[in-house]
Design a protein around this motif. Structure first.
Motif, short mmCIF file in Angstrom:
data_model
loop_
_atom_site.label_atom_id
_atom_site.label_comp_id
_atom_site.label_asym_id
_atom_site.label_seq_id
_atom_site.Cartn_x
_atom_site.Cartn_y
_atom_site.Cartn_z
N UNK A 179 28.14 17.82 67.82
CA UNK A 179 28.79 17.31 66.61
C UNK A 179 29.97 18.19 66.22
N UNK A 193 33.63 16.51 66.15
CA UNK A 193 34.42 16.50 64.91
C UNK A 193 35.76 17.20 65.08
N UNK A 247 29.72 11.53 56.36
CA UNK A 247 29.04 11.81 57.64
C UNK A 247 29.11 10.51 58.44
N UNK A 272 33.06 8.51 66.35
CA UNK A 272 33.51 9.72 67.05
C UNK A 272 34.88 10.22 66.59
N UNK A 298 37.03 11.70 63.41
CA UNK A 298 36.89 12.20 62.04
C UNK A 298 37.93 11.60 61.09
N UNK A 301 35.24 15.02 56.52
CA UNK A 301 34.34 14.14 57.26
C UNK A 301 33.76 14.88 58.47
N UNK A 302 32.60 14.43 58.90
CA UNK A 302 31.99 14.89 60.15
C UNK A 302 31.88 13.67 61.05
N UNK A 303 32.38 13.77 62.26
CA UNK A 303 32.25 12.68 63.23
C UNK A 303 31.03 12.96 64.09
N UNK A 304 29.93 12.28 63.79
CA UNK A 304 28.69 12.63 64.50
C UNK A 304 28.61 11.99 65.89
N UNK A 305 29.18 10.79 66.05
CA UNK A 305 28.98 10.08 67.31
C UNK A 305 27.55 9.65 67.56
N UNK A 306 26.71 9.63 66.51
CA UNK A 306 25.28 9.36 66.68
C UNK A 306 24.89 7.92 66.35
N UNK A 307 25.83 7.09 65.92
CA UNK A 307 25.46 5.74 65.49
C UNK A 307 24.51 5.80 64.30
N UNK A 308 23.51 4.92 64.31
CA UNK A 308 22.59 4.83 63.17
C UNK A 308 21.76 6.10 62.96
N UNK A 309 21.62 6.91 64.01
CA UNK A 309 20.83 8.14 63.87
C UNK A 309 21.48 9.07 62.85
N UNK A 338 20.95 12.36 59.01
CA UNK A 338 21.71 13.56 58.63
C UNK A 338 22.18 13.49 57.18
N UNK A 374 15.42 6.78 65.11
CA UNK A 374 16.49 5.88 65.55
C UNK A 374 16.46 5.68 67.06
#
Lengths: 157, 157, 157, 157
Positions: A88, A92, B60, B64, B66, B76-84, B88, C87
């Motif tokens: 992450x 970011x 958050x 992917x 920011x 902002x944080x670009x997590x790239x995690x989708x719904x997961x 966070x 998730x």
């Protein structure tokens, strides 16, 4: 607004700490935001440098308590993801500056290069790939040079 | 510094948007930070409210990049995690205020309650558990009441 | 090969345990794979049912040790993600069957519906949305009916 | 039951593919399970080797569709986490065998070493740390030697 990750050991030498402080400060003076893992060592020094120069530092923490970052962070995210949070930080960031570091830092360097983000190295890992790879670590020999190269690389992406 | 997540639909009614704006503003006036998913609808209105009151909002993001948060976010944080990434948001928050919302919001309510974080509901989901559970959604009928209850609940944790 | 998640409490009633055992068995008899959180209660009973019927069960664990799943799992993944692993359960599943459950289960129901996966409920949560939402929980009154509905719903997706 | 991750490029040379096939087969013959990223190249060859020897291979996929792994996998997990899934591969594994590879592989080597998991290298990355670090990559010169060293290292942990 450019987000520059500063990665390195949670324990570090005095020289690395001084470099991180300068790197954080140089990022802030150019209007960038310091992204880091929120811990001690290089992360703390970079955050302190950003704050001292009137800029901002964000900590993306491995743990579950947003209060547990170093005291120079403006804001923190408590991911609860453990080591997976390293992805992450690089996701970011627009560019990554690595100062010294151990295996956690190496994982951030590798993840950033895999994501096609520029990585600048200051006394950090030396890597020899088994194959020809794409982009490599861009070496720098001072904090100012590292930050200049990080900003230039972002503009060229 | 308390982190209050404001969760709700990326599409929402005018009334929900107005509530979110007030909630964001009330959080900022009490010195809290708005945490949200960084998108449109309730997330955008809450961020705008925080900014208008001189406070801060963090996004958050599921994606992917920011740069893709709403324009009222400080960082902002670009997590790239989708719904997961929903986990966070609730992990980072000290309390959660839910305004309306669909299944994404419901997942955040559930994750927050699972993590023993206080959840305040404003015209949000009605839930009936198959068993006796712990803490439930705390209902509120105005933005001010929701934020008051969120801050009180944090102090009592 | 269909992957059917069975979600429910790590503590559960005897009736829920019996339902989960039958659900796991019915999934295996139709050639499906049981996906679960790898823990005790409903997760363990569903895994046991799958194994007893000659099928397979996978556990997606919140922790960091792949050995810590229940003893009826064929394989486990140690995510180290805590609650964010919920998730991954719904992401991996083609359909979800919820048996009873508390807030963790509710988060899995909500995440699955958000991801447009069919969710079948057996004595599980009753939900009333603040707005009209898409697909709702499909109610079932027996293990066989739940598994029939899960397989039908997958074929219609 | 030991879980051995086999990591390497999704594109690889014929020699690497042959090594991966043998490594997968040797792991299965010793009763181990192959863990991999579920893709092509080294991942596919290792899975094929495990299957050919009557063993099992699990794929931990970066994407959202559990059907998109290579055809030699027994089971897959669709994480939807992108590159962050690399941390789940190393977290789940008892030891890691790296064959060739580019930056994704390097991130898995680094994450594994950070997690104190043994890493065996077959024609893989050469690393020079800025500081003395803990455990390093254990070099091997054949598939059999790599798997022997992986199993020995697990027993000594």
């Amino acid at each position: 607004m450019l987000y520059i990750a500063v990665v390195g050991g949670s324990e570090c030498t005095g020289e690395e700490s001084e470099l991180a402080l300068q790197v954080g400060s140089e990022i802030a003076r150019r209007g960038g935001v310091v992204i880091c893992g929120g811990g001690s060592g290089v992360m703390k020094a970079a955050s302190e440098g950003a704050q001292a120069a009137g800029g901002a530092a964000l900590g993306i923490l491995p743990g579950t308590d947003h209060r547990l970052g170093n005291r120079y962070l403006n804001f923190t995210i408590a991911t609860g993801l453990g080591e997976a949070r390293n992805a992450l930080i690089t996701r970011t960031a627009d560019a990554v500056i690595a100062i010294g570091g151990e295996y956690g830092t190496l994982s951030e360097i590798a993840l950033a290069l895999k994501m096609n983000k520029p990585v600048i190295g200051l006394n950090s890992w030396f890597l020899e790939a088994p194959h020809k790879t794409g982009q490599a670590i861009i070496e720098a020999s001072s904090a100012k040079e590292a930050v200049d190269k990080a900003f230039s690389a972002c503009r060229n992406v």
